[in-house]
Motif scaffolding. Sequence first.
Motif, PDB file in Angstrom:
ATOM      1  N   THR A  90     -22.807 -15.241  -6.538  1.00 40.68           N
ATOM      2  CA  THR A  90     -21.930 -16.484  -5.402  1.00 40.68           C
ATOM      3  C   THR A  90     -22.393 -15.575  -3.746  1.00 40.68           C
ATOM      4  OG1 THR A  90     -20.103 -14.971  -5.507  1.00 40.68           O
ATOM      5  CG2 THR A  90     -20.347 -17.111  -6.387  1.00 40.68           C
ATOM      6  N   SER A  91     -23.690 -14.688  -4.138  1.00 40.30           N
ATOM      7  CA  SER A  91     -24.053 -14.110  -2.694  1.00 40.30           C
ATOM      8  C   SER A  91     -25.192 -14.259  -2.237  1.00 40.30           C
ATOM      9  CB  SER A  91     -24.112 -12.692  -3.286  1.00 40.30           C
ATOM     10  OG  SER A  91     -22.995 -12.265  -4.038  1.00 40.30           O
ATOM     11  N   GLN A 122     -20.899  -8.846  -5.549  1.00 40.08           N
ATOM     12  CA  GLN A 122     -20.864  -9.891  -5.950  1.00 40.08           C
ATOM     13  C   GLN A 122     -20.073 -10.768  -4.319  1.00 40.08           C
ATOM     14  OE1 GLN A 122     -19.802 -10.949  -8.720  1.00 40.08           O
ATOM     15  NE2 GLN A 122     -20.182  -9.624 -10.086  1.00 40.08           N
ATOM     16  N   SER A 123     -19.959 -11.774  -4.376  1.00 38.12           N
ATOM     17  CA  SER A 123     -19.394 -12.716  -3.181  1.00 38.12           C
ATOM     18  C   SER A 123     -20.101 -11.958  -2.100  1.00 38.12           C
ATOM     19  CB  SER A 123     -17.857 -13.062  -3.561  1.00 38.12           C
ATOM     20  OG  SER A 123     -18.214 -13.681  -4.871  1.00 38.12           O
ATOM     21  N   ARG A 153     -17.574  -8.969  -2.072  1.00 43.41           N
ATOM     22  CA  ARG A 153     -16.922  -9.451  -1.271  1.00 43.41           C
ATOM     23  C   ARG A 153     -17.421  -9.106   0.631  1.00 43.41           C
ATOM     24  NH1 ARG A 153     -13.657 -10.046  -4.916  1.00 43.41           N
ATOM     25  NH2 ARG A 153     -11.788  -8.135  -3.867  1.00 43.41           N
TER      26      ARG A 153
END
Length: 580
Positions: free
Chosen positions: A360-361, A371-372, A384
Amino acid sequence: MRRFPHHGRVQRTCGICSTAFDVTAADLAFLDKLSPAFGGKKEALPPPTLCPGCRQQRRLLWRNERRLCRRTCGLCGKPVISMYAKDKPFPVHCTECWWGDRWDPLSFGRAFDFSRPFFPQFRALQEQVPRLALNVVGNENSEYVNLGGYNKNCYLVFAMEYNEDCLYGTELVKSVGCVDTFNCFESQYCYEATDVEKCHRLFFSRDCSGCADGLFLSDCRNCNDCMFCANLRGKRYCVRNKQRTREEYGREKAAVEERIATGGLPQLLAECAAFERARPHRAASVVNSENVTGDYLKNSRNLHRCFDVSYGEDCAYVYTGFKVKDLLDVCHTTEGELSYEALSLGYGSYGVAFTHGSWTSKNILYCDIAQSSQDCFGCVGLKRNRHCILNRQYAKEEYEKLVPRIIEHMRKTPLRSPDGSFAGQEWGEFFPAECAPFAYNETTALQYFPLRREEALARGFAWQEERDEVSGVSRVIPASQLPDSIDDISDDIVNWAIECEATKRPFKIIKQELEFYRKMRLPVPRFHPDERHRRRIALRNPRKLWKRNCGKCGKEMETTYAPDRPEKVYCEECYLKEVY
C-alpha cells in the motif's frame, strides 16, 4: 502497454552472462511512463543492462521462503522463529515489536554523502534498521510459516493464505489438509500435488483442476476416480486413459493403494513418468487469456514473457503475480500497478521501482520494506512515512530538490560485475548482490537458477552453510531403514530424526503429519522437505521460451519445452483437438 516485440527493438548484450537480448519499443515506452518527476522535471530511467533472466535472478536474491531459524527478538528478548540467520548484521524483531511503536525507523536516518556511492550508504543503513522476523499476519497455531496470513494449524508452509491443516507446501490458498504441494488452490486433502485447483484427495498429480479421488494424473480436468491418466476431460473410472467399469476400477485401485502402502511407490512413480512422457504436451498452460506469451497464465491479456500470473494486464517479465497491471520486471506481487524492477509488492502499491517489499505504498524508489508510505527514496523499514531519504525526514520541497541531485550522482557512479567488467551505472539498476539480506542458497534464486557454492561465490553472491537444527530426538535413523509399510511405523517416530536418502540432511516427522499418512495409507517420506520441494519444482518447465515446431501440424510456436526435449509438444489448436 501493448507489446510489439519485433518493432523498434534495440538489441543489447547482458553485462553478466553476455546473452543478447531485446529492449522493445514497448519496454522503452513503459520506462518513459514510469520515469519519476520531481519539480516538474522527469528523471529518465535507462534501458536495462542485464538480460531478463539475470534481472530476475538478481531480484530473487531478496526472497527467502523456506529457510527458518531460531533467534531472539532484538527488542523484547523473546525467542522467535526468523527467516534471518543469527549471523546477519541487522537487528530482527518479532511481529508484535516490529509493528509496535517502541521503535521509529526515522531514528536511523542520516544525510546523503555525495562523496560516496549510493549503494554502500544504503547497505550501511540496512545494517542498522530492524527487520521483521517473519512476514506473517493473523495466523493461528502456525509458528513455522512465512510470507502469508490467516492460516490455522499449518507447518512449514510458505507464501500462503487462508489455509487449514496444511503441511510442507508453497503457494497455497484456501486449502485444507494438503501435504507436500506447490501451487495448490482451493483444494482438500491432496498429497504430492503440483499446480492443482479445486481438487479433492488427489495424490501424485500435477496440472489438474476440478478432479477428485485420483492418483498419478497429469493435465486432467473435472475427472473423478482415475489413475495414471493424462489430458482427460470429464471422465470417471479410467486407468491409463482407458475406460473401466466401476467394479474393474475398484479392484485396480485397491491393488495400487496396496502397492503404495507396502513399498511399491518408487516403481509406481516410474511407471507414471513413463506414461506421462509419451502423452502429447501443451505448448503452454494458458487459460482464458489473449495476446500473451509465457506459461501458467490465467484470465489475462497483453502479457509478454510472464509466468505464473493470474488476472494480469499489460505486463512484461512478471513472475508470480495476481491482479497486476502495467508491471515490468516484477516478482511475487499481488495487486501492484505501474512498477519496475521490484519484488514482493502488494495491495495497492503504485509507482514503485528498484524496491523490495512495498505494501500500500506509492512513488517509492530504492527502498527495502515500505509499508503504507509515499514519496520515499533509499529507505529501510518504513511504516506510514513520506518524503524521506535514507530514513531522514524532509519537507516536500526539500525532498523534490534533493532526490534529483542524488539521481544525477548515481548516474555518474559506475557498477562493476564480479569479474571487473562494466555493468551499468547505479541509477537504473536494481540493488547489487551485496545489499541482499540473504545468501544465495537461502533464496528462491537457487530454485530457479541452480548454482553450486563455488559458482555462486564467483558471481559475487554470499553462501550460507547449512546448519540443520534438529533437537529433542532420541535417535537418528537413515531413511533406508524405515519400514516400507505405514502399518509398521512406530508412534515413536515423532521422536526420531530421519536422514534424507538424497542429501543426508536430518528431518523430523510431526504427529499431525504421521496421522495424515496413516489415514491416507501413505508411506513415510524418505527425503528432507527441501528435497521434496526441489523435486516438485523440477517437474515444472523452466521460465524460458524456445521456438519449436508443433508435433502435430508442424507450425512454429513458443513453448517452455526446449527443442531437444523428447516430449511430443502441440500448439494450442492441435492440443485442444486432442483432448476434446
